[in-house]
Design a protein around this motif. Sequence first.
Motif, mmCIF file in Angstrom:
data_model
loop_
_atom_site.group_PDB
_atom_site.id
_atom_site.type_symbol
_atom_site.label_atom_id
_atom_site.label_comp_id
_atom_site.label_asym_id
_atom_site.label_seq_id
_atom_site.Cartn_x
_atom_site.Cartn_y
_atom_site.Cartn_z
ATOM 1 N N ASN A 62 0.801 -1.222 0.000
ATOM 2 C CA ASN A 62 0.000 0.000 0.000
ATOM 3 C C ASN A 62 0.839 1.278 0.000
ATOM 4 O O ASN A 62 0.414 2.313 0.531
ATOM 5 C CB ASN A 62 -0.950 0.003 1.209
ATOM 6 N N THR A 63 2.025 1.201 -0.594
ATOM 7 C CA THR A 63 2.891 2.379 -0.650
ATOM 8 C C THR A 63 3.884 2.232 -1.783
ATOM 9 O O THR A 63 4.204 1.106 -2.205
ATOM 10 C CB THR A 63 3.650 2.577 0.682
ATOM 11 N N ILE A 64 4.404 3.354 -2.256
ATOM 12 C CA ILE A 64 5.493 3.381 -3.230
ATOM 13 C C ILE A 64 6.744 3.957 -2.571
ATOM 14 O O ILE A 64 7.738 4.285 -3.241
ATOM 15 C CB ILE A 64 5.075 4.204 -4.477
ATOM 16 N N ALA A 65 6.744 4.026 -1.249
ATOM 17 C CA ALA A 65 7.818 4.706 -0.512
ATOM 18 C C ALA A 65 9.171 4.040 -0.718
ATOM 19 O O ALA A 65 10.205 4.725 -0.714
ATOM 20 C CB ALA A 65 7.472 4.753 0.974
ATOM 21 N N GLY A 66 9.212 2.725 -0.892
ATOM 22 C CA GLY A 66 10.503 2.064 -1.066
ATOM 23 C C GLY A 66 11.179 2.462 -2.364
ATOM 24 O O GLY A 66 12.358 2.843 -2.368
ATOM 25 N N TYR A 67 10.452 2.381 -3.448
ATOM 26 C CA TYR A 67 11.019 2.762 -4.741
ATOM 27 C C TYR A 67 11.391 4.242 -4.731
ATOM 28 O O TYR A 67 12.434 4.639 -5.262
ATOM 29 C CB TYR A 67 10.008 2.472 -5.849
ATOM 30 N N ARG A 68 10.543 5.066 -4.109
ATOM 31 C CA ARG A 68 10.830 6.497 -4.040
ATOM 32 C C ARG A 68 12.104 6.754 -3.236
ATOM 33 O O ARG A 68 12.922 7.601 -3.604
ATOM 34 C CB ARG A 68 9.652 7.236 -3.403
ATOM 35 N N SER A 69 12.305 5.989 -2.155
ATOM 36 C CA SER A 69 13.512 6.167 -1.336
ATOM 37 C C SER A 69 14.767 5.835 -2.130
ATOM 38 O O SER A 69 15.794 6.517 -2.005
ATOM 39 C CB SER A 69 13.432 5.280 -0.092
ATOM 40 N N SER A 125 5.888 1.003 -15.380
ATOM 41 C CA SER A 125 7.119 1.326 -16.087
ATOM 42 C C SER A 125 8.039 2.145 -15.188
ATOM 43 O O SER A 125 7.578 2.925 -14.342
ATOM 44 C CB SER A 125 6.790 2.112 -17.359
ATOM 45 N N GLN A 126 9.332 1.973 -15.387
ATOM 46 C CA GLN A 126 10.306 2.771 -14.629
ATOM 47 C C GLN A 126 10.208 4.250 -14.972
ATOM 48 O O GLN A 126 10.736 5.101 -14.243
ATOM 49 C CB GLN A 126 11.740 2.252 -14.874
ATOM 50 N N ASN A 127 9.513 4.558 -16.067
ATOM 51 C CA ASN A 127 9.317 5.957 -16.457
ATOM 52 C C ASN A 127 8.065 6.579 -15.837
ATOM 53 O O ASN A 127 7.782 7.758 -16.071
ATOM 54 C CB ASN A 127 9.227 6.059 -17.981
ATOM 55 N N THR A 128 7.311 5.780 -15.092
ATOM 56 C CA THR A 128 6.112 6.319 -14.440
ATOM 57 C C THR A 128 6.514 7.195 -13.264
ATOM 58 O O THR A 128 7.225 6.738 -12.362
ATOM 59 C CB THR A 128 5.216 5.180 -13.936
ATOM 60 N N ARG A 131 4.870 10.247 -8.290
ATOM 61 C CA ARG A 131 3.679 11.001 -7.882
ATOM 62 C C ARG A 131 2.413 10.397 -8.495
ATOM 63 O O ARG A 131 1.357 10.386 -7.858
ATOM 64 C CB ARG A 131 3.818 12.469 -8.309
ATOM 65 N N ASP A 132 2.518 9.906 -9.726
ATOM 66 C CA ASP A 132 1.352 9.305 -10.364
ATOM 67 C C ASP A 132 0.907 8.054 -9.605
ATOM 68 O O ASP A 132 -0.303 7.797 -9.456
ATOM 69 C CB ASP A 132 1.667 8.932 -11.814
ATOM 70 N N ILE A 133 1.864 7.282 -9.129
ATOM 71 C CA ILE A 133 1.513 6.067 -8.379
ATOM 72 C C ILE A 133 0.939 6.443 -7.022
ATOM 73 O O ILE A 133 0.014 5.795 -6.525
ATOM 74 C CB ILE A 133 2.745 5.152 -8.243
ATOM 75 N N GLU A 134 1.455 7.507 -6.414
ATOM 76 C CA GLU A 134 0.883 7.984 -5.151
ATOM 77 C C GLU A 134 -0.554 8.452 -5.362
ATOM 78 O O GLU A 134 -1.431 8.173 -4.517
ATOM 79 C CB GLU A 134 1.745 9.113 -4.582
ATOM 80 N N SER A 169 -5.868 1.292 -15.763
ATOM 81 C CA SER A 169 -6.021 2.632 -16.331
ATOM 82 C C SER A 169 -4.791 3.501 -16.084
ATOM 83 O O SER A 169 -4.492 4.408 -16.862
ATOM 84 C CB SER A 169 -7.261 3.316 -15.748
ATOM 85 N N ALA A 170 -4.067 3.199 -15.001
ATOM 86 C CA ALA A 170 -2.847 3.947 -14.687
ATOM 87 C C ALA A 170 -1.642 3.414 -15.457
ATOM 88 O O ALA A 170 -0.523 3.900 -15.257
ATOM 89 C CB ALA A 170 -2.576 3.894 -13.184
ATOM 90 N N GLY A 171 -1.877 2.431 -16.337
ATOM 91 C CA GLY A 171 -0.796 1.909 -17.167
ATOM 92 C C GLY A 171 -0.041 0.754 -16.566
ATOM 93 O O GLY A 171 1.007 0.343 -17.094
ATOM 94 N N GLY A 172 -0.555 0.179 -15.476
ATOM 95 C CA GLY A 172 0.170 -0.875 -14.794
ATOM 96 C C GLY A 172 -0.165 -2.274 -15.296
ATOM 97 O O GLY A 172 -1.180 -2.499 -15.952
#
Length: 595
Positions: A62-69, A125-128, A131-134, A169-172
Amino acid sequence: MLLNKQKSAGKKVEPSNQWRTMDLHIHTPASSDFQQPEISYLELIQRAEQRNLDIIAFTDHNTIAGYRSMQNEIEQLELLEKLNRLLPDEKNRLLEYRRLLKKILVLPGIEFTATFGFHIIGVFSQNTPVRDIEHLLLDLKIPGTILDDGSATVGATVDVLTAYQKIQSAGGIVIAAHANSSNGVAMRGFNFGGQTKIAYTQDEALDALEVTDLDTKAPRSTAAFFNGTKPEYPRRMHCIQGSDAHRLTADPLRKKNLGIGDRATDVLIPEVSFKALKDLFGSNDFSRTRPHRLKEEPAFDFIHASQEEGANIIQDFHESMTVRGGKLYNIIADICAFANTNGGTLYIGTGADPHKPPIGISDPEQNINLLEKEISKRISPALTCHLDVQETRGKKIIRVIIPRGDDAPYAVEDNKIYVRSEAETGLAVRDEIVGLVTRGKARQVVIHLEPGSDAVPEITSIEEKEFPRPDETTPRTGVEVASVEERQGTRYFTMRDLRNGSMVKNVTQRSARRLWHYAISRYMELEGEFDPRTAYWNGEFGLLKRYQQGKTPTFDLVQRLPDDGYRFFFGVTPNGIHGGWKLLTEEDENSSEPS
């Protein structure tokens, strides 16, 4: 030399497919239940390299914090580099990140908790932009105050199907996490309704099922259950496996706590990219995924594995495609039938017997060109199939992947419409043809045929009628003689297809297809003279006969009704066995529910 010739001819050179290894279910210290919080993100990727992984995804709860870190750490190091303020250790870390990220594709992802606590993976995608995932997580109703917590205990926020659609819809890439295990949409022992389970595992927005038994060769594995042969689950699903790693390496004390790459999947793709993965999951080619095996083993031969399954509603085999003997026409008829039914795969150059060496096809490229021309010329409307050359046990064969057509009914030579019934291809009758025309609508059609002509009866009227689906005790494959009437000395039967509940009226013994002809003959033997002592009973459920159809055990069944009457079901395969029929047919409950 070949490359230069192709370039000089102005042709685009397509990269060849290669086997790559991926683990799309990896947690990081950003997940609250990660068991080694001291581990760095760089160490996670280094471990992926040690396990020879080509693609990984960080999928925290339920988070994207790891990839963002990880991104923030790299950006900070690059800023220090630009300012010429990098310390030696920091420089080494940045260089190591750059080296690894050239070698391994690291994708952002999430593991989201939906209705009933079911887990869904979204990989992007690694180009996403992060913020869009958040924003997606907020749209999935994750409270902003806990967006960085990585909590595995966040309560269900939106329905499973809604989550699928929003991630798509978010491209995932949408994956049902550990589908056959706890918190999985196909888990056993959790009663949330059969139709709901069907929807959760068959929805068009769902790209793949992650399963924990992909390397199991038993016929009751989850992948075998979702191979498109089950009446309630006609959409064949891509099945993969992931480690669900919550630590760097496997726990020596608890073997089920896997580390990175301990349960990985090989994928046959032209390049290491998100697009290649997305294209793979969107394709009808199910031979391009396999469980990654850590020990050196013989190469996986998916054709031989298909032979062991035998001919069924989604696959068949032809030893040759010669015009003489009608073998080429039989292939065209099968292609038409698969397009009109659930889609499927044909293997040309080998029979169905896995113990018999394949014959192979000489000059397969020339024969592919011939077959493509025959498909284009003989089948209408236009049908696009994928044809390629494969190899099994040293012989080259042709594989034809046929989609479930969007413009049914498809016909051979404009007027011969074929359908697939279990392992048999046959001409469709009028009711089935109109059913194809109205495919996807919430009604079925009964066509009343003018009696007196078995071969080509005339349509006299069409009546639209709602038919009840077979009830919950009815077998789900085979046929039933629903009713019979006699007119001018000829008996006319109404046949019910137990796979989809469709009804076909005015069938005579002379005009019936093979299974229908058998069912009518058996019904005529039993009507009015049935002795219940000739059946083996389990309460209201009775077994009349068990026999083999190729490799498939097949059953004739009887059901005792409250009014002392009986219903007879003929040609029932194991895919149609459930409930009270299981004890009679020696099929345990794994035969009708994924393990």
